[in-house]
Scaffold this motif. Structure first.
Motif, PDB file in Angstrom:
ATOM      1  N   PRO A 164       0.781  -1.492  -0.008  1.00 12.87           N
ATOM      2  CA  PRO A 164      -0.081   0.229   0.205  1.00 12.87           C
ATOM      3  C   PRO A 164       0.602   1.530   0.186  1.00 12.87           C
ATOM      4  O   PRO A 164       2.076   1.132   0.457  1.00 12.87           O
ATOM      5  CB  PRO A 164      -0.565  -0.330   1.114  1.00 12.87           C
ATOM      6  CG  PRO A 164      -1.114  -2.118   1.402  1.00 12.87           C
ATOM      7  CD  PRO A 164       0.260  -1.995   0.870  1.00 12.87           C
ATOM      8  N   GLU A 165       0.226   2.296  -0.208  1.00 13.46           N
ATOM      9  CA  GLU A 165       1.220   3.922  -0.494  1.00 13.46           C
ATOM     10  C   GLU A 165       1.781   4.441  -0.181  1.00 13.46           C
ATOM     11  O   GLU A 165       0.977   4.307   1.357  1.00 13.46           O
ATOM     12  CB  GLU A 165       0.278   4.660  -1.536  1.00 13.46           C
ATOM     13  CG  GLU A 165       1.109   6.029  -1.858  1.00 13.46           C
ATOM     14  CD  GLU A 165      -0.266   6.386  -2.532  1.00 13.46           C
ATOM     15  OE1 GLU A 165       0.509   7.449  -3.434  1.00 13.46           O
ATOM     16  OE2 GLU A 165      -1.027   6.960  -2.704  1.00 13.46           O
ATOM     17  N   ARG A 166       2.841   4.591   0.283  1.00 13.12           N
ATOM     18  CA  ARG A 166       3.925   4.582   1.637  1.00 13.12           C
ATOM     19  C   ARG A 166       4.482   6.638   1.033  1.00 13.12           C
ATOM     20  O   ARG A 166       3.775   7.069   2.174  1.00 13.12           O
ATOM     21  CB  ARG A 166       4.624   4.484   1.444  1.00 13.12           C
ATOM     22  CG  ARG A 166       6.326   4.760   2.555  1.00 13.12           C
ATOM     23  CD  ARG A 166       7.628   4.272   2.175  1.00 13.12           C
ATOM     24  NE  ARG A 166       8.289   4.614   3.256  1.00 13.12           N
ATOM     25  CZ  ARG A 166       9.936   4.543   3.544  1.00 13.12           C
ATOM     26  NH1 ARG A 166       9.917   4.198   1.945  1.00 13.12           N
ATOM     27  NH2 ARG A 166      10.372   5.108   4.522  1.00 13.12           N
ATOM     28  N   PHE A 167       4.543   6.855  -0.093  1.00 17.65           N
ATOM     29  CA  PHE A 167       4.191   8.015  -0.513  1.00 17.65           C
ATOM     30  C   PHE A 167       3.405   8.783  -1.644  1.00 17.65           C
ATOM     31  O   PHE A 167       3.750   8.563  -2.493  1.00 17.65           O
ATOM     32  CB  PHE A 167       6.073   8.620  -0.916  1.00 17.65           C
ATOM     33  CG  PHE A 167       7.386   8.102  -0.209  1.00 17.65           C
ATOM     34  CD1 PHE A 167       6.652   8.858   1.058  1.00 17.65           C
ATOM     35  CD2 PHE A 167       7.656   7.561  -0.107  1.00 17.65           C
ATOM     36  CE1 PHE A 167       8.413   8.305   1.945  1.00 17.65           C
ATOM     37  CE2 PHE A 167       9.151   6.586   0.246  1.00 17.65           C
ATOM     38  CZ  PHE A 167       9.370   7.456   1.548  1.00 17.65           C
ATOM     39  N   PRO A 168       2.273   9.859  -1.311  1.00 14.08           N
ATOM     40  CA  PRO A 168       2.026   9.962   0.786  1.00 14.08           C
ATOM     41  C   PRO A 168       1.700   8.626   1.123  1.00 14.08           C
ATOM     42  O   PRO A 168       1.087   7.825   0.659  1.00 14.08           O
ATOM     43  CB  PRO A 168       1.010  11.251   0.357  1.00 14.08           C
ATOM     44  CG  PRO A 168       0.708  10.840  -0.681  1.00 14.08           C
ATOM     45  CD  PRO A 168       1.767  10.945  -2.101  1.00 14.08           C
ATOM     46  N   PRO A 169       1.266   8.645   2.707  1.00 19.35           N
ATOM     47  CA  PRO A 169       1.169   6.948   3.325  1.00 19.35           C
ATOM     48  C   PRO A 169      -0.726   7.454   2.964  1.00 19.35           C
ATOM     49  O   PRO A 169      -1.412   8.355   3.634  1.00 19.35           O
ATOM     50  CB  PRO A 169       1.348   7.934   5.040  1.00 19.35           C
ATOM     51  CG  PRO A 169       1.304   9.299   4.856  1.00 19.35           C
ATOM     52  CD  PRO A 169       1.734  10.018   3.477  1.00 19.35           C
ATOM     53  N   SER A 170      -0.726   5.369   2.513  1.00 18.55           N
ATOM     54  CA  SER A 170      -2.559   5.523   2.772  1.00 18.55           C
ATOM     55  C   SER A 170      -2.779   5.097   4.063  1.00 18.55           C
ATOM     56  O   SER A 170      -1.816   5.487   4.881  1.00 18.55           O
ATOM     57  CB  SER A 170      -2.874   4.594   1.474  1.00 18.55           C
ATOM     58  OG  SER A 170      -1.451   3.441   2.083  1.00 18.55           O
ATOM     59  N   ILE A 171      -4.005   5.046   4.863  1.00 17.03           N
ATOM     60  CA  ILE A 171      -4.651   4.345   5.050  1.00 17.03           C
ATOM     61  C   ILE A 171      -4.732   3.318   6.296  1.00 17.03           C
ATOM     62  O   ILE A 171      -4.126   3.000   7.248  1.00 17.03           O
ATOM     63  CB  ILE A 171      -6.003   4.796   6.218  1.00 17.03           C
ATOM     64  CG1 ILE A 171      -6.352   4.327   7.169  1.00 17.03           C
ATOM     65  CG2 ILE A 171      -6.989   3.907   4.647  1.00 17.03           C
ATOM     66  CD1 ILE A 171      -7.422   4.506   7.656  1.00 17.03           C
ATOM     67  N   TRP A 172      -3.342   2.603   4.691  1.00 15.26           N
ATOM     68  CA  TRP A 172      -3.121   1.280   5.248  1.00 15.26           C
ATOM     69  C   TRP A 172      -2.179   1.118   5.298  1.00 15.26           C
ATOM     70  O   TRP A 172      -1.932   0.583   6.484  1.00 15.26           O
ATOM     71  CB  TRP A 172      -3.503   0.305   4.174  1.00 15.26           C
ATOM     72  CG  TRP A 172      -4.919   0.831   3.212  1.00 15.26           C
ATOM     73  CD1 TRP A 172      -5.284   1.058   1.939  1.00 15.26           C
ATOM     74  CD2 TRP A 172      -6.049  -0.157   3.539  1.00 15.26           C
ATOM     75  NE1 TRP A 172      -6.039   1.239   1.709  1.00 15.26           N
ATOM     76  CE2 TRP A 172      -7.220   0.373   2.761  1.00 15.26           C
ATOM     77  CE3 TRP A 172      -6.213  -1.199   4.541  1.00 15.26           C
ATOM     78  CZ2 TRP A 172      -7.904  -0.288   2.588  1.00 15.26           C
ATOM     79  CZ3 TRP A 172      -7.880  -1.604   4.866  1.00 15.26           C
ATOM     80  CH2 TRP A 172      -8.433  -0.387   4.101  1.00 15.26           C
ATOM     81  N   TRP A 173      -1.122   1.864   5.170  1.00  9.81           N
ATOM     82  CA  TRP A 173       0.012   2.182   5.325  1.00  9.81           C
ATOM     83  C   TRP A 173       0.315   2.721   6.433  1.00  9.81           C
ATOM     84  O   TRP A 173       1.589   1.919   7.802  1.00  9.81           O
ATOM     85  CB  TRP A 173       1.057   3.305   4.836  1.00  9.81           C
ATOM     86  CG  TRP A 173       2.518   3.180   4.713  1.00  9.81           C
ATOM     87  CD1 TRP A 173       2.845   3.884   5.826  1.00  9.81           C
ATOM     88  CD2 TRP A 173       3.602   2.412   4.735  1.00  9.81           C
ATOM     89  NE1 TRP A 173       4.779   3.460   5.374  1.00  9.81           N
ATOM     90  CE2 TRP A 173       4.891   2.553   4.640  1.00  9.81           C
ATOM     91  CE3 TRP A 173       3.623   1.216   3.604  1.00  9.81           C
ATOM     92  CZ2 TRP A 173       5.912   1.949   4.806  1.00  9.81           C
ATOM     93  CZ3 TRP A 173       4.154   0.189   3.212  1.00  9.81           C
ATOM     94  CH2 TRP A 173       6.049   1.463   3.711  1.00  9.81           C
ATOM     95  N   ILE A 174      -0.660   3.631   7.130  1.00  8.99           N
ATOM     96  CA  ILE A 174      -0.129   3.989   8.953  1.00  8.99           C
ATOM     97  C   ILE A 174      -0.663   3.103   9.690  1.00  8.99           C
ATOM     98  O   ILE A 174       0.366   2.664  10.576  1.00  8.99           O
ATOM     99  CB  ILE A 174      -1.407   4.917   8.585  1.00  8.99           C
ATOM    100  CG1 ILE A 174      -0.819   6.595   7.582  1.00  8.99           C
ATOM    101  CG2 ILE A 174      -1.473   5.641  10.171  1.00  8.99           C
ATOM    102  CD1 ILE A 174       0.900   7.397   8.592  1.00  8.99           C
TER     103      ILE A 174
END
Length: 337
Positions: free
Chosen positions: A242-252
């Motif tokens: 899941p997307e890190r840059f910028p962060p998705s809710i899944w990454w957080i």
């Protein structure tokens, strides 16, 4: 045991927690600069896991330490110390960012190249997180009173931490001002936006204030959060994380379970301190280790270019050597004459 002694003991545990993060981050950076996932695919797996947990872990630890060091004191006493901490992280960004431009990009040391870094109009690679640390301390200072009051209501603090996850739905594509990136995110460069990671800062405050260690409710929440990350990852088979840059809710939410495991592990290591003295020292001097390891890696990469290619194991050994060099510098500066 007195309250003061208890606080020192708990700070030792959080130093061990930070030490684990430092070890992982230096290892990750070593692999990123001196390995190749096409040749050593196992190294990429370590990189992905470390990337997932590290910044969130540091934000949590900053919240934890801030509760112990700042939010339990009057504002007039805490504010100067928080401001000084922000200035230290800003200077760390300057040093790391300048080193990246000089050693990796091969730029000359000139005012034209340094000024954009000083004014936060340039976010050099592998240094952006330090700028975000500065923003984090400033936000923590500005919200000093609201955060203290929020922490007085335990359940509300956890609710607000959950609600803050909605900030991951900000339209990042419309944000182009460089200075906004470390605060609310952008797609223009790799950013670690404080707003989206702030739930971990708030959780750190709550963990410190209420002396949370083992709690089945926390474990359940961490399992659900990390489970959601895994579900999202597996449901998009063949796709990257899941997307890190910028962060998705899944990454957080993804690192919640691992970080809680780190936290419990640090509590266990606290009971047997002797073998983990080096790790604790890294946690006590986290900023120095992050900056100096970056400078060493950038300088070595600039010298070696692509002549040094390491496996996952060799990368780990090199990370230990780098940490040993930085530890020696700490020893020199702190030893009694």
């Amino acid at each position: 045991m007195t309250e003061k002694a208890s606080e020192r003991k708990r700070e030792r545990a959080i130093d061990l927690f930070k030490g684990l993060l430092v070890l992982g981050m230096v290892y990750c950076h070593t692999l990123q600069f001196f390995s190749d996932p096409q040749v050593y695919p196992n190294g990429q797996k370590f990189i992905e896991v470390i990337n997932l947990i590290t910044f969130s872990g540091f934000v949590f630890s900053f919240g934890y330490v801030s509760q112990l060091s700042y939010y339990g004191k009057p504002f007039r006493l805490a504010a100067p110390r928080m401001l000084m901490a922000a200035l230290k992280t800003l200077f760390a960004f300057y040093v790391s960012g300048a080193a990246f431009r000089l050693f990796i990009d091969g730029r000359v040391l000139s005012w034209a190249n340094i000024k954009p870094i000083l004014t936060l109009n340039d976010m050099p690679g592998w240094s952006e997180f330090l700028a975000s640390f500065t923003y984090l301390m400033i936000v923590g200072l500005i919200l000093f009173v609201p955060l203290r009051r929020l922490a007085e209501i335990k359940w509300l603090g956890f609710v607000v931490a959950g609600v803050l996850l909605l900030t991951t739905f900000i339209p990042y594509g419309s944000i182009h001002w460089m200075k906004w990136g470390p605060l609310i995110g952008t797609r223009d460069f790799a950013s670690f936006p404080v707003l989206q990671y702030f739930p971990y800062y708030l959780l750190g405050i709550l963990f410190a204030r209420y002396r949370i260690v083992w709690d089945w409710r926390v474990l359940t929440g961490a399992i659900v959060a990390s489970g959601a990350f895994v579900w999202k990852w597996l449901s998009t088979e063949g796709q990257p994380l899941p997307e890190r840059f910028p962060p998705s809710i899944w990454w957080i939410v993804g690192p919640a379970l691992v970080l809680y495991g780190y936290y419990l592990l640090s509590r266990l290591m606290e009971k047997y301190p002797a073998p983990f003295v080096p790790l604790e020292a890294m946690g006590r001097n986290v900023l120095w280790y992050l900056v100096m390891s970056n400078v060493l890696i950038f300088a070595l990469k600039g010298n070696q270019q692509d002549n040094l290619l390491l496996s996952a194991w060799d990368g780990f050994l090199m990370a230990l050597v780098l940490l040993g060099v930085v530890s020696f510098s700490v020893w020199i500066m702190t030893k009694k004459r």
